[in-house]
Design a protein around this motif. Structure first.
Motif, PDB file in Angstrom:
ATOM      1  N   PRO A  62      -1.444 117.833 -17.656  1.00  0.00           N
ATOM      2  CA  PRO A  62      -0.073 118.320 -17.799  1.00  0.00           C
ATOM      3  C   PRO A  62       0.399 118.213 -19.241  1.00  0.00           C
ATOM      4  CG  PRO A  62      -0.046 116.059 -17.018  1.00  0.00           C
ATOM      5  CD  PRO A  62      -1.504 116.445 -17.128  1.00  0.00           C
ATOM      6  N   LYS A  63       1.555 118.777 -19.564  1.00  0.00           N
ATOM      7  CA  LYS A  63       2.100 118.656 -20.920  1.00  0.00           C
ATOM      8  C   LYS A  63       2.700 117.264 -21.136  1.00  0.00           C
ATOM      9  CE  LYS A  63       3.232 123.520 -21.754  1.00  0.00           C
ATOM     10  NZ  LYS A  63       1.860 123.763 -22.141  1.00  0.00           N
ATOM     11  N   HIS A  64       3.285 116.719 -20.084  1.00  0.00           N
ATOM     12  CA  HIS A  64       3.889 115.389 -20.146  1.00  0.00           C
ATOM     13  C   HIS A  64       3.438 114.600 -18.930  1.00  0.00           C
ATOM     14  CE1 HIS A  64       6.732 116.658 -23.306  1.00  0.00           C
ATOM     15  NE2 HIS A  64       6.826 117.789 -22.622  1.00  0.00           N
ATOM     16  N   LEU A  65       3.264 113.302 -19.097  1.00  0.00           N
ATOM     17  CA  LEU A  65       2.867 112.451 -17.983  1.00  0.00           C
ATOM     18  C   LEU A  65       3.470 111.072 -18.183  1.00  0.00           C
ATOM     19  CD1 LEU A  65       1.143 111.999 -15.433  1.00  0.00           C
ATOM     20  CD2 LEU A  65      -0.771 111.402 -16.928  1.00  0.00           C
ATOM     21  N   VAL A  66       4.134 110.584 -17.142  1.00  0.00           N
ATOM     22  CA  VAL A  66       4.641 109.208 -17.139  1.00  0.00           C
ATOM     23  C   VAL A  66       3.915 108.482 -16.029  1.00  0.00           C
ATOM     24  CG1 VAL A  66       6.668 107.728 -16.895  1.00  0.00           C
ATOM     25  CG2 VAL A  66       6.901 109.965 -17.970  1.00  0.00           C
ATOM     26  N   MET A  67       3.352 107.337 -16.319  1.00  0.00           N
ATOM     27  CA  MET A  67       2.609 106.602 -15.297  1.00  0.00           C
ATOM     28  C   MET A  67       2.822 105.106 -15.438  1.00  0.00           C
ATOM     29  SD  MET A  67      -1.299 107.239 -16.647  1.00  0.00           S
ATOM     30  CE  MET A  67      -2.097 106.161 -15.456  1.00  0.00           C
ATOM     31  N   GLY A  68       2.722 104.433 -14.309  1.00  0.00           N
ATOM     32  CA  GLY A  68       2.792 102.983 -14.306  1.00  0.00           C
ATOM     33  C   GLY A  68       1.427 102.391 -14.596  1.00  0.00           C
ATOM     34  N   MET A  69       1.399 101.121 -14.893  1.00  0.00           N
ATOM     35  CA  MET A  69       0.152 100.466 -15.296  1.00  0.00           C
ATOM     36  C   MET A  69      -0.865 100.375 -14.159  1.00  0.00           C
ATOM     37  SD  MET A  69       1.242  97.553 -18.040  1.00  0.00           S
ATOM     38  CE  MET A  69       2.583  96.820 -17.142  1.00  0.00           C
ATOM     39  N   THR A  70      -0.417 100.565 -12.915  1.00  0.00           N
ATOM     40  CA  THR A  70      -1.371 100.489 -11.807  1.00  0.00           C
ATOM     41  C   THR A  70      -1.818 101.869 -11.318  1.00  0.00           C
ATOM     42  OG1 THR A  70       0.449 100.377 -10.241  1.00  0.00           O
ATOM     43  CG2 THR A  70      -0.461  98.276 -11.024  1.00  0.00           C
ATOM     44  N   LEU A 102      -7.648 108.257 -16.127  1.00  0.00           N
ATOM     45  CA  LEU A 102      -6.900 107.116 -16.638  1.00  0.00           C
ATOM     46  C   LEU A 102      -6.645 106.128 -15.506  1.00  0.00           C
ATOM     47  CD1 LEU A 102      -4.141 109.268 -18.409  1.00  0.00           C
ATOM     48  CD2 LEU A 102      -6.352 108.541 -19.357  1.00  0.00           C
ATOM     49  N   HIS A 103      -6.878 104.868 -15.783  1.00  0.00           N
ATOM     50  CA  HIS A 103      -6.662 103.843 -14.739  1.00  0.00           C
ATOM     51  C   HIS A 103      -6.301 102.525 -15.395  1.00  0.00           C
ATOM     52  CE1 HIS A 103      -6.981 101.391 -11.251  1.00  0.00           C
ATOM     53  NE2 HIS A 103      -8.067 100.780 -11.641  1.00  0.00           N
ATOM     54  N   ALA A 104      -5.243 101.909 -14.869  1.00  0.00           N
ATOM     55  CA  ALA A 104      -4.817 100.588 -15.352  1.00  0.00           C
ATOM     56  C   ALA A 104      -4.529 100.611 -16.847  1.00  0.00           C
ATOM     57  CB  ALA A 104      -5.868  99.521 -15.018  1.00  0.00           C
ATOM     58  N   LEU A 105      -3.772 101.619 -17.272  1.00  0.00           N
ATOM     59  CA  LEU A 105      -3.449 101.717 -18.693  1.00  0.00           C
ATOM     60  C   LEU A 105      -2.399 100.683 -19.083  1.00  0.00           C
ATOM     61  CD1 LEU A 105      -3.420 105.505 -19.582  1.00  0.00           C
ATOM     62  CD2 LEU A 105      -5.313 103.889 -19.433  1.00  0.00           C
ATOM     63  N   GLN A 106      -2.293 100.467 -20.377  1.00  0.00           N
ATOM     64  CA  GLN A 106      -1.332  99.541 -20.955  1.00  0.00           C
ATOM     65  C   GLN A 106      -0.243 100.329 -21.683  1.00  0.00           C
ATOM     66  OE1 GLN A 106      -1.838  96.108 -20.484  1.00  0.00           O
ATOM     67  NE2 GLN A 106      -3.404  96.978 -19.120  1.00  0.00           N
ATOM     68  N   PRO A 107       0.923  99.745 -21.869  1.00  0.00           N
ATOM     69  CA  PRO A 107       1.984 100.466 -22.592  1.00  0.00           C
ATOM     70  C   PRO A 107       1.538 100.950 -23.980  1.00  0.00           C
ATOM     71  CG  PRO A 107       2.909  98.564 -21.492  1.00  0.00           C
ATOM     72  CD  PRO A 107       1.412  98.471 -21.312  1.00  0.00           C
ATOM     73  N   GLU A 108       0.649 100.220 -24.644  1.00  0.00           N
ATOM     74  CA  GLU A 108       0.209 100.647 -25.980  1.00  0.00           C
ATOM     75  C   GLU A 108      -0.691 101.876 -25.931  1.00  0.00           C
ATOM     76  OE1 GLU A 108      -0.328  97.599 -24.679  1.00  0.00           O
ATOM     77  OE2 GLU A 108      -2.417  96.948 -24.992  1.00  0.00           O
ATOM     78  N   ASP A 109      -1.083 102.312 -24.730  1.00  0.00           N
ATOM     79  CA  ASP A 109      -1.862 103.544 -24.593  1.00  0.00           C
ATOM     80  C   ASP A 109      -0.971 104.780 -24.619  1.00  0.00           C
ATOM     81  OD1 ASP A 109      -3.889 101.811 -22.187  1.00  0.00           O
ATOM     82  OD2 ASP A 109      -4.322 102.159 -24.332  1.00  0.00           O
ATOM     83  N   SER A 110       0.327 104.576 -24.643  1.00  0.00           N
ATOM     84  CA  SER A 110       1.256 105.703 -24.745  1.00  0.00           C
ATOM     85  C   SER A 110       1.000 106.425 -26.060  1.00  0.00           C
ATOM     86  CB  SER A 110       2.703 105.214 -24.700  1.00  0.00           C
ATOM     87  OG  SER A 110       2.981 104.565 -23.473  1.00  0.00           O
ATOM     88  N   ALA A 111       0.783 107.744 -25.971  1.00  0.00           N
ATOM     89  CA  ALA A 111       0.420 108.529 -27.153  1.00  0.00           C
ATOM     90  C   ALA A 111       0.319 109.993 -26.755  1.00  0.00           C
ATOM     91  CB  ALA A 111      -0.931 108.063 -27.727  1.00  0.00           C
ATOM     92  N   GLY A 146      -1.847 119.399 -26.167  1.00  0.00           N
ATOM     93  CA  GLY A 146      -1.793 117.965 -25.930  1.00  0.00           C
ATOM     94  C   GLY A 146      -1.041 117.585 -24.666  1.00  0.00           C
ATOM     95  N   THR A 147      -1.290 116.379 -24.214  1.00  0.00           N
ATOM     96  CA  THR A 147      -0.535 115.748 -23.129  1.00  0.00           C
ATOM     97  C   THR A 147       0.172 114.541 -23.723  1.00  0.00           C
ATOM     98  OG1 THR A 147      -2.050 116.405 -21.357  1.00  0.00           O
ATOM     99  CG2 THR A 147      -0.655 114.480 -20.954  1.00  0.00           C
ATOM    100  N   ARG A 148       1.488 114.540 -23.592  1.00  0.00           N
ATOM    101  CA  ARG A 148       2.253 113.392 -24.101  1.00  0.00           C
ATOM    102  C   ARG A 148       2.362 112.372 -22.975  1.00  0.00           C
ATOM    103  NH1 ARG A 148       4.333 112.987 -28.866  1.00  0.00           N
ATOM    104  NH2 ARG A 148       4.156 115.248 -29.243  1.00  0.00           N
ATOM    105  N   LEU A 149       1.710 111.245 -23.147  1.00  0.00           N
ATOM    106  CA  LEU A 149       1.600 110.226 -22.104  1.00  0.00           C
ATOM    107  C   LEU A 149       2.493 109.034 -22.404  1.00  0.00           C
ATOM    108  CD1 LEU A 149       0.084 108.995 -19.620  1.00  0.00           C
ATOM    109  CD2 LEU A 149      -1.567 108.069 -21.260  1.00  0.00           C
ATOM    110  N   SER A 150       3.238 108.635 -21.388  1.00  0.00           N
ATOM    111  CA  SER A 150       4.028 107.407 -21.487  1.00  0.00           C
ATOM    112  C   SER A 150       3.580 106.466 -20.383  1.00  0.00           C
ATOM    113  CB  SER A 150       5.520 107.704 -21.324  1.00  0.00           C
ATOM    114  OG  SER A 150       5.987 108.497 -22.383  1.00  0.00           O
ATOM    115  N   VAL A 151       3.233 105.243 -20.742  1.00  0.00           N
ATOM    116  CA  VAL A 151       2.808 104.230 -19.780  1.00  0.00           C
ATOM    117  C   VAL A 151       3.904 103.172 -19.681  1.00  0.00           C
ATOM    118  CG1 VAL A 151       1.041 102.563 -19.147  1.00  0.00           C
ATOM    119  CG2 VAL A 151       0.401 104.622 -20.415  1.00  0.00           C
ATOM    120  N   LEU A 152       4.434 103.011 -18.477  1.00  0.00           N
ATOM    121  CA  LEU A 152       5.556 102.076 -18.298  1.00  0.00           C
ATOM    122  C   LEU A 152       5.078 100.748 -17.742  1.00  0.00           C
ATOM    123  CD1 LEU A 152       8.083 104.618 -16.783  1.00  0.00           C
ATOM    124  CD2 LEU A 152       7.755 104.011 -19.183  1.00  0.00           C
TER     125      LEU A 152
END
Lengths: 107, 110
Positions: B8-16, B78-87, B104-110
């Motif tokens: 996707p163009k944007h993705l928000v995901m939790g750490m789990t 992507l699995h079990a990402l960390q907030p610092e993987d946001s990019a 690109g895909t703009r990823l935010s990890v919460l």
């Protein structure tokens, strides 16, 4: 020393000016060289390849100096729309980006 | 046509969460790349596929898992990402004359 280095700038130049950027690389086995431009929050776009004999595309000229291990990009008659970050890519077996140089062309 | 399509163009995901980024090109290019880019930094190479085989892994943590199902497609699982993987995650393809990037895909990890 980083594999590929550029002066981060910013370079602030007036419209119509000529500006040049250099990019130095450490791996003498590097085979291919490119210049990219990247606008804020956009993807890098290929600007031009850099050949041993040098190449020119309109206002843009790219050159390669293998002996001193650097490539250069010259922009003549700068336009406001040239404002961007300019990144070099040096490719030995992979695509390694330089740190990028910010250019701002001022009215 | 020099188009590389990323979804996707944007993705928000939790750490789990588990998610996947997709990349597609129809230029017949045999090399495909994943890059990660943080704000005000240059793109940082993650993986290179050449002729559908992984040729370079730049010591990327195993929570990032690339896959190349065929010559036109490249995935990043992507699995079990960390907030610092946001990019911004960029895909590119090449046939030796420079790389062409997707948006690109703009990823935010919460």
């Amino acid at each position: 020393r980083k594999e590929v280095e550029q002066d981060p700038g910013p370079f602030n130049v007036p419209e119509g000016a000529t500006v040049a950027f250099n990019c130095t690389y450490s791996n003498s086995a590097s085979q291919s060289f490119f210049w990219y431009r990247q606008d804020c929050r956009k993807e890098p776009k290929l600007l031009m390849s850099v050949y041993s004999s040098g190449n020119e595309d309109g206002r843009f000229t790219a050159q390669l100096n293998r002996a001193s291990q650097y490539i250069s990009l010259l922009i003549r008659d700068s336009k406001l729309s040239d404002s961007a970050t300019y990144l070099c890519v040096v490719n030995a077996a992979n695509g390694i980006f330089g740190t990028g140089t910010r250019l701002k062309v001022l009215a | 046509d020099t188009e590389v399509t990323q979804t996707p163009k944007h993705l928000v995901m939790g750490m789990t969460n588990k998610k996947s980024l997709k990349c597609e090109q129809h230029m017949g290019h045999r090399a495909m790349y994943w890059y990660k880019q943080k704000a005000k930094k240059p793109p940082e190479l993650m993986f290179v596929y050449s002729y559908e085989k992984l040729s370079i892994n730049e010591s990327v943590p195993s929570r990032f898992s690339p896959e190349c199902p065929n010559s036109s497609l490249l995935n990043l699982h992507l699995h079990a990402l960390q907030p610092e993987d946001s990019a911004l995650y960029l895909c590119a393809s090449s046939q030796g004359s420079g790389m062409y990037f997707g948006a690109g895909t703009r990823l935010s990890v919460l």
